[in-house]
Design a protein around this motif. Structure first.
Motif, PDB file in Angstrom:
ATOM      1  N   LYS A 280     -23.206  85.869  11.106  1.00 20.17           N
ATOM      2  CA  LYS A 280     -23.367  86.211  12.525  1.00 20.17           C
ATOM      3  C   LYS A 280     -22.729  87.559  12.829  1.00 20.17           C
ATOM      4  O   LYS A 280     -23.150  88.285  13.730  1.00 20.17           O
ATOM      5  CB  LYS A 280     -22.729  85.126  13.392  1.00 20.17           C
ATOM      6  N   GLY A 282     -22.672  90.156  10.804  1.00 22.77           N
ATOM      7  CA  GLY A 282     -23.543  91.236  10.306  1.00 22.77           C
ATOM      8  C   GLY A 282     -23.879  91.012   8.846  1.00 22.77           C
ATOM      9  O   GLY A 282     -23.361  90.089   8.212  1.00 22.77           O
ATOM     10  N   ASN A 283     -24.756  91.856   8.329  1.00 22.44           N
ATOM     11  CA  ASN A 283     -25.168  91.748   6.922  1.00 22.44           C
ATOM     12  C   ASN A 283     -24.263  92.621   6.066  1.00 22.44           C
ATOM     13  O   ASN A 283     -23.856  93.694   6.486  1.00 22.44           O
ATOM     14  CB  ASN A 283     -26.612  92.198   6.750  1.00 22.44           C
ATOM     15  N   GLU A 284     -23.983  92.123   4.867  1.00 27.37           N
ATOM     16  CA  GLU A 284     -23.086  92.876   3.995  1.00 27.37           C
ATOM     17  C   GLU A 284     -23.620  92.860   2.564  1.00 27.37           C
ATOM     18  O   GLU A 284     -24.055  91.818   2.067  1.00 27.37           O
ATOM     19  CB  GLU A 284     -21.700  92.222   4.026  1.00 27.37           C
TER      20      GLU A 284
END
Ligand SMILES: [Zn+2]
Length: 293
Positions: A280, A282-284
């Motif tokens: 939730k 963010g993308n990593e």
């Protein structure tokens, strides 16, 4: 053959000639022979935006192109933009942006006169995207874009960051064993030094260390090289399990195998696993290195 474009040179030329450079957004009106300066200009400007509210005309068979084809639906349901697909309003045909700019062999309709067989759009796009000519053209497009965005500078700063991290972890991750396997001896390695440290604060460890020190002939003390190797194996197995769980949960991942000979000239293999973790927050993008020896 892929044509190499010197970004810095062309960048300058492009700036110098921007006033004289007028290339129509309609790909059917682009020059037949695209000069380097035109190519740089078009890459900097990027593909024309996908037409969404356009009334695509019917062909003689009553078929027409639909804006739905500007996207591709993946097997996982995700919709991905075909950013390379560009439409000519003047000719009612499609072109591939990167093949039109970079492909020099295996010319197809998408890179030559334009594609308009609306009955076979899906199959043609799929086949085209996987063709070697398209992949090479896309690579050239990507490389030129990167150079134009002066990513060389960013790459260098990322490399400095990686070097500094490597140096840090090389200093932290010292070898378990030293030149001596005896407690309280000089150069007896990090494992035994850690045991000595724990013995200072933990009464049970203190008692165990005292027993070992009192009886030098004691065979079972759980401080030798075999137990150290077993601890390393157990830790690595746990870490591998954790990485596998993370990769299984990831929607997107890649695996690279990298081999290099060690000091004894035996080939050692490392798996480099990259995966995207979605949360939730963010993308990593994560990278894990797994040695298989
Ligand atoms: Zn293409």
């Amino acid at each position: 053959m892929i044509r190499q474009v010197s970004a810095s040179r062309d960048h300058t030329e492009c700036n110098e000639e921007t006033n004289n450079l007028v290339i129509d957004p309609d790909p059917a009106k682009w020059p037949e022979i695209i000069m380097d300066k035109d190519r740089v200009f078009l890459v900097k400007r990027g593909p024309p935006p996908a037409l969404t509210n356009f009334r695509f005309p019917l062909d003689k068979n009553g078929r027409k192109f639909t804006s739905f084809n500007f996207n591709r639906v993946l097997s996982n349901g995700e919709s991905v933009k075909r950013n390379w697909l560009i439409y000519s309003t003047s000719k009612n045909v499609l072109f591939c942006f990167c093949c039109k700019l970079f492909a020099h062999s295996n010319k197809t309709n998408l890179s030559n006169e334009g594609f308009n067989n609306w009955k076979h759009t899906g199959v043609t796009f799929k086949k085209h995207k996987l063709s070697m000519a398209h992949m090479l053209a896309q690579k050239s497009w990507s490389e030129l874009s990167i150079r134009l965005n002066q990513m060389q500078v960013i790459d260098a700063s990322i490399q400095r960051l990686i070097d500094s991290e490597t140096k840090h972890w090389n200093s932290v991750c010292l070898a378990f064993r030293g030149s001596s396997d005896k407690l309280y001896k000089h150069n007896n390695g990090n494992f035994l030094k850690l045991v000595q440290l724990l013995a200072k604060f933990d009464p049970i460890m203190e008692e165990h260390v005292n027993r070992v020190m009192r009886d030098d002939t004691r065979k079972v003390h759980y401080l030798g090289k075999n137990i150290q190797n077993e601890i390393i194996t157990l830790l690595s197995e746990e870490i591998k399990k954790h990485i596998i769980t993370q990769v299984n949960e990831a929607k997107y991942y890649s695996i690279i195998l990298d081999c290099t000979p060690d000091l004894s000239k035996i080939e050692q293999m490392t798996m480099v696993i990259r995966f995207v973790s979605v949360s939730k927050v963010g993308n990593e993008v994560n990278v894990r290195y797994v040695s298989t020896f």
